[in-house]
Write an enzyme that holds these catalytic residues in place. Structure first.
Site, PDB file in Angstrom:
ATOM      1  N   CYS A   1       0.837  -1.211   0.000  1.00 42.92           N
ATOM      2  CA  CYS A   1       0.000   0.000   0.000  1.00 42.92           C
ATOM      3  C   CYS A   1       0.864   1.250   0.000  1.00 42.92           C
ATOM      4  O   CYS A   1       0.470   2.280  -0.542  1.00 42.92           O
ATOM      5  CB  CYS A   1      -0.967  -0.002   1.178  1.00 42.92           C
ATOM      6  SG  CYS A   1      -0.169   0.006   2.805  1.00 42.92           S
TER       7      CYS A   1
ATOM      8  N   HIS B   1      -1.889   1.875   7.477  1.00 44.36           N
ATOM      9  CA  HIS B   1      -2.220   1.584   6.086  1.00 44.36           C
ATOM     10  C   HIS B   1      -2.109   2.884   5.324  1.00 44.36           C
ATOM     11  O   HIS B   1      -2.243   3.971   5.899  1.00 44.36           O
ATOM     12  CB  HIS B   1      -3.643   1.014   6.022  1.00 44.36           C
ATOM     13  CG  HIS B   1      -4.120   0.669   4.639  1.00 44.36           C
ATOM     14  ND1 HIS B   1      -3.439  -0.197   3.806  1.00 44.36           N
ATOM     15  CD2 HIS B   1      -5.223   1.066   3.945  1.00 44.36           C
ATOM     16  CE1 HIS B   1      -4.105  -0.315   2.665  1.00 44.36           C
ATOM     17  NE2 HIS B   1      -5.182   0.444   2.727  1.00 44.36           N
TER      18      HIS B   1
END
Length: 437
Positions: A33, A382
């Site tokens: 990510c 994230h």
């Protein structure tokens, strides 16, 4: 609309969907990510995308490089038959892991360290191909002063998938280490009386900015130096991202003013509670006093003296990348923590911390993309990104793409209280000069 039309296409509408544009998410390979979010931001920086696609069209070299893999990825997105979908950047990630061993694992990495490495490495590839010379991968990307990590000024710290995020990819807790480099940017130092000057506590060829007590308050991503005539010509990476800072130091004993120019690819700024990017940049350029153990060595006085120093922007880049240092090491906790302070980043930005001889002081910027860190700290989190495309705002969460309203951007400013709670905060901001749109 037909049955094969995606939800995103329905939300945008057939008549309003930008012609020849494609909105494709990127598949997560377990920990990527950090890469996906930065790649999406760069893809929607128009000057960068155009140069990468131009490189793809002109470059016929059979040798695979990270730049050729990036060009293939951008070309694949730009030439998709569908308008919306997802694509797996497998070749790019495979090459990335070959080029830099720190990325060759399934631990989460830091988005800013990846951006730093990618921009510098692309620049090195271009320079090497000019002279048909080899690219030294090991020297790229380690030139951030302090590990920027999901750790800001000293980060290199990993992040993992945040429970509740859209992506179903698995992430792992981990910590990565990157090497601090003493590489110097190409810079010139001059004084009003013609003497060159260095200082304890001044830049000294690096891009660290110290406050009066010697604490690191702001940094920039430096540009690796070139060594020969052919390499000294700027690349399109320089044309897009390179700006120039000037450091002005006034000796308080003899009043001699020395100045030193420093190239940068991005600006890294500290964040305070309930402030704005404009405020952060003003603080970046605040006058500081060099005293005590941090005195300035004045060549005119031939001794260490108290002095005042400030940093200002001398040349504004086409794409201004701003890294908010949201991860800081706290001695009382013996670890890095996330600083979730609320920092407003406007849709339009004009810099006011420019030097008197700035090349383009009135340059006006539009917010183009934001890389966002989601989570409560550097060890769990994230990355997603939001981008502006043809007047539309889109959120990219790995392979998922959603349309959002411009007002949603406020959700990523940060928290006004309980700053240690989980938050979704702007981490890297990309502002594009309006005169290059």
């Amino acid at each position: 609309m037909g049955a094969n039309v995606s939800q995103l296409e329905r939300e945008i509408g057939t008549d309003l969907f930008p012609p020849n544009e494609h909105y494709f998410g990127l598949v997560n390979f377990g920990n990527t990510c950090y890469s996906n979010s930065v790649l999406q931001a760069l893809y929607f920086c128009k000057p960068f995308r155009e140069k990468v696609l131009e490189y793809k069209a002109k470059n016929k070299r059979p040798k695979e490089t990270l730049l050729s893999c990036l060009a293939d990825l951008f070309y694949s997105i730009a030439t998709q038959k569908k308008k919306v979908g997802s694509i797996a950047p497998k070749k790019f990630i495979t090459r990335l892991r070959k080029e830099k061993e720190e990325f060759d694992n399934y631990m989460q990495q830091d988005a800013h360290e990846f951006l730093n490495f990618l921009i510098n490495h692309i620049n090195e590839i271009i320079l090497a191909e000019r002279n048909a010379g080899p690219v030294n991968s090991n020297n790229n990307g380690n030139n951030s002063h302090g590990k920027s990590g999901a750790g800001g000024a000293s980060g290199g710290t990993s992040a993992v998938h945040l429970p509740g995020s859209k992506s179903n990819s698995s992430h792992s807790n981990s910590t990565t280490n990157s090497t601090n480099s003493n590489s110097n940017s190409n810079s010139n130092s001059t004084t009003t009386n013609g003497n060159s000057s260095n200082s304890t506590g001044s830049l000294n060829g690096t891009t660290s900015v110290l406050d009066g007590s010697g604490i690191l308050t702001a940094t920039t991503t430096p540009i690796l130096p070139t060594t020969n005539g052919a390499n000294s010509e700027p690349t399109w990476v320089h044309e897009i991202f390179q700006g120039i800072l000037t450091s002005e130091t006034r000796c308080l004993n003899c009043e001699t003013v020395s100045s030193k120019d420093e190239n940068f690819f991005d600006l890294q700024v500290d964040v305070d509670q309930n402030t704005s990017i404009t405020h952060c940049l003003r603080c970046f350029s605040n006058t500081e006093t060099l005293c005590s153990d941090n005195k300035f060595k004045c060549d005119n006085c031939c001794s260490y003296q108290e002095a005042q120093k400030r940093m200002r922007v001398k040349k504004l880049p086409m794409i201004l990348a701003l890294h908010l240092k949201r991860f800081k090491y706290m001695e009382q906790f013996n670890r890095h923590i996330k600083v979730s302070h609320r920092v407003v980043f406007p849709l339009e930005l004009r810099l006011f911390n420019t030097s008197d001889d700035a090349v383009n002081p009135d340059r006006l910027y539009d917010l183009t993309a934001v890389v966002i860190h989601c989570g409560s700290g550097p060890n769990r989190g994230h990355y997603i990104s939001i981008v502006k495309s043809h007047g539309l705002w889109l959120l990219f969460d790995d392979d998922m793409v959603d349309k959002i309203e411009a007002s949603t951007i406020e959700d990523f400013y940060g928290l006004t209280s309980d700053i240690h709670k989980s938050s979704e905060t702007g981490y890297i901001l990309f502002y594009q000069s309006r005169d290059c749109a």
